[in-house]
Scaffold this active site. Structure first.
Site, PDB file in Angstrom:
ATOM      1  N   ASP A  71      -6.338   9.376  10.101  1.00 33.67           N
ATOM      2  CA  ASP A  71      -5.000   8.905  10.414  1.00 33.67           C
ATOM      3  C   ASP A  71      -4.495   9.418  11.751  1.00 33.67           C
ATOM      4  OD1 ASP A  71      -4.216   7.217   8.230  1.00 33.67           O
ATOM      5  OD2 ASP A  71      -4.356   9.014   6.980  1.00 33.67           O
ATOM      6  N   GLU A 107       0.859  -1.176   0.000  1.00 30.26           N
ATOM      7  CA  GLU A 107       0.000   0.000   0.000  1.00 30.26           C
ATOM      8  C   GLU A 107       0.892   1.222   0.000  1.00 30.26           C
ATOM      9  OE1 GLU A 107      -2.845   0.157   3.153  1.00 30.26           O
ATOM     10  OE2 GLU A 107      -3.724  -1.778   2.625  1.00 30.26           O
TER      11      GLU A 107
END
Lengths: 266, 414
Positions: A60, A49
């Site tokens: 995040d 990824e």
């Protein structure tokens, strides 16, 4: 013919282990170094990824934010990210690549342009954190047309009804968020509970490859050996930060870490 | 794109929460889909529930202190020599600003859904201060996310939040202002949405938060309409409503009841923060032609670079220092119902000096932006034009900045 992502899962299954997915931010800490990291860790990881850094990331935690801000500060642009993937794909150990990021970056590039460029550079799949179902219906169809995997996300708050609709609209791979957390949170749910939810998804959608992410680290990863795949992100980003502040080479340290992760699930 | 008549603007979004087909929406992580849906169901039911409205009105009246004053600024009117200049003194509300309406409604909703904790973001500190007040009033634990830069420049409000028992969480990421505080607050909600309610401090964020906030601040224009009819016997033939616009909650609330009037009769003027005269990073996406992008869950005009990274803004007023703008205002701009312009830091300070010189009114730096444009334009209006400025915040919180920019003597004398 199977697409490269499904093929990677198949290969891992042959070895009776989950596929290992890593997450690193493109351009962290520099364009060159992030490419080197990808080249090194692809010796051990099955799918990579590649985080597309964004400066208002609402999902995040601190580790990935630090990596993303570092990359942006060092001047990374969308076209540089495509170039990193293209260069990586030319290397001998290249593995399937999934972009993970936020929708505004795609929106500004233009959906069609973005997909064209993905195809050209060798991006195999997309995770768009803030484009949930059903908002993503049209875009995910576009992805499919371009042979790019649009990876749907599922979370502990996803209702059963929603689960069924989302998996029905998903492509070959789905991503289960293990707990209520931003990335990098400590695993606050028991592995047993996570696996129960995972098995529920597999029951509804046995043919799709389902990976688990969030809270997966060197410490926790061996609890989840009987799954299709596992994603480690924040711990890797943290290792880059740690290496930089200790004036060590992040490429070597991260590569060591991913090697260890792989051994723990083999 | 068309504004419909007879339907509240907050209810004019489509099935996915887009106004005009392209502003707003729900660009959120999967984890938040469920809590957002729960809140939508709850709000859609309660906004038509007579008991709930009664409860809201009871707290608005007895606790917030509605209606706030509607006053004529005689000295300013004489000084400017054009339109009649009036002000809706929303800073009369308990706590000193309009943010109290949204905070109260969110606490009422949280309480009904059995949540024990409420979290919120803040820029100028008003949204945080009011949420901490309301949380205390309704027995909820409260956590406020605030940019480290804003904590430094809005100390009086920080102190108030702490006094109310709120946990003030400094945000050090990015520009350390409102934009980062909202991001951090949303992140906290992602991780705690099972036990915690979130209040977004303005008409921004995922569609449901835009709607709840707009519904709450509309109290301002509901009051104003009654006050206008009491004063003039009707809604005046030439009415101009000036309001500063950061996220856009006070201006939307100030205009909502007049939405269906022809704009020749009731004109809306939104004043964005132009930042320091010599700067480029203006927090004025509607005035300076920003592109549509996604910020904090909603599509809107937003300051960003070509790649889609959100750009930092710069404004003397923390409450307007935000790179985006409510989807409702994008919709009002594109349907041409409202007109938008900007005032610079220096112009806002100048307006503050003029207003405090002539009137017994101390608008904070946010409404001072609106005062500047209103006073400038009023000169050329006829005497039967009624200009109203929403004085939506009190300058008490800006003491530090005013002292630094205008000198101690000046602030003390006011």
């Amino acid at each position: 013919m199977l697409n490269p992502i499904s093929l990677a899962f198949k290969e891992a299954k042959k070895e009776k282990r989950p596929a290992l997915l890593t997450y690193t931010v493109a351009g962290d800490s520099s364009k060159k170094q992030s490419l080197e990291i990808l080249k090194e860790i692809s010796n051990y990881a099955d799918i990579l990824e590649v985080g597309v850094p964004h400066n208002t990331p609402v999902a995040d935690g601190g580790q990935i934010q630090t990596s993303a801000y570092r990359a942006i500060k060092n001047g990374i642009k969308m076209n540089d990210i495509f170039k990193i993937v293209r260069d990586f794909k030319k290397s001998k150990n290249s593995k399937p690549v999934i972009f993970m990021g936020y929708y505004n970056m795609i929106f500004q590039y233009g959906e069609n342009n973005f997909l064209k460029k993905c195809k050209k550079s060798g991006v195999n799949g997309l995770i768009v954190v803030d484009l949930p179902w059903p908002e993503n219906k049209i875009f995910s169809k576009k992805c499919k047309k371009n042979s790019i995997n649009f990876i749907q996300l599922l979370s502990p708050t996803t209702s059963n009804k929603r689960l069924k609709s989302i998996t029905k609209d998903s492509h070959d791979m789905i991503y289960y968020i293990s707990m209520l957390s931003t990335t990098g949170g400590k695993l606050k749910v028991s592995p047993k509970k996570i696996l129960a939810n995972y098995n529920k998804i597999k029951k509804i959608s046995p043919k799709k490859n389902c990976v688990i992410g969030f809270g997966i680290t060197e410490k926790t990863i061996s609890n989840f050996k009987n799954t299709d795949g596992l994603v480690v992100g924040s711990q890797i980003c943290k290792e880059i930060t740690r290496s930089l502040s200790n004036r060590q080479n992040p490429v070597i340290n991260v590569s060591k870490m991913v090697n260890k992760l792989r051994k723990k699930i083999s | 794109m068309k504004l419909k008549k007879g339907i509240p603007v907050i209810d004019q979004g489509d099935r996915l929460g887009f106004w005009g087909g392209k502003f707003g929406g729900n660009f959120v992580p999967e984890t938040l889909k469920k809590p957002i849906e729960d809140l939508e169901i709850q709000f859609n039911k309660l906004k038509n529930d007579k008991n709930f409205i009664k409860e809201r009105d009871k707290y608005f009246k007895n606790w917030i202190g509605t209606p706030t004053r509607f006053i004529k600024l005689d000295n300013l009117t004489k000084h400017v020599g054009g339109a009649q200049i009036w002000s809706k003194v929303v800073s009369d509300a308990n706590g000193g600003a309009h943010k109290i309406y949204n905070a109260t409604v969110h606490c009422l909703l949280a309480k009904r859904s059995g949540k024990k904790v409420i979290i919120g973001d803040t820029g100028a500190g008003y949204a945080g201060k009011m949420l901490s007040m309301a949380a205390k009033k309704f027995g909820l634990k409260c956590k406020i996310f605030m940019g480290a830069k804003d904590i430094k420049r809005q100390q009086p409000n920080v102190k108030a939040m702490k006094k109310n028992g709120a946990d003030v969480v400094p945000v050090y990421s990015g520009s350390q202002t409102l934009v980062d505080a909202v991001s951090e607050c949303m992140r906290y909600w992602v991780a705690n949405c099972d036990t915690t309610a979130m209040c977004v401090g303005s008409t921004v964020g995922p569609a449901i938060f835009v709607r709840i906030c707009g519904w709450s601040t509309s109290q301002i224009s509901r009051e104003l309409k009654v006050q206008l009819i009491n004063e003039f016997g009707e809604v005046p033939k030439k009415l101009k409503l000036y309001n500063c616009v950061g996220g856009g909650s006070s201006s939307f609330g100030f205009w909502n009841e007049f939405m269906d009037y022809d704009k020749k009769q009731v004109e809306f003027i939104g004043v964005e923060a132009g930042g320091p005269t010599k700067s480029k990073r203006h927090a004025a996406p509607l005035t300076y032609g920003s592109k549509i992008g996604i910020l904090h869950g909603a599509a809107q005009y937003v300051n960003q670079n070509g790649d889609g990274q959100i750009e930092e803004t710069e404004s003397i007023s923390a409450g307007l220092d935000y790179p985006g703008i409510s989807p409702l205002h994008c919709f009002l701009k594109d349907t041409k119902r409202a007109r938008y312009t900007a005032a610079s830091d220096e112009e806002a300070l100048k307006a503050y000096q003029i207003v405090t010189k002539y009137e017994n009114l101390r608008p904070s730096l946010e409404p001072s932006h609106a005062f500047f444009v209103a006073l400038k334009e009023s000169k050329r209006f006829s005497k039967d034009t009624i200009v109203i400025i929403n004085s939506c915040g009190d300058a008490y919180k800006d003491r530090g900045i005013l002292e630094q920019k205008l000198g101690k003597k000046y602030v003390k004398s006011n």
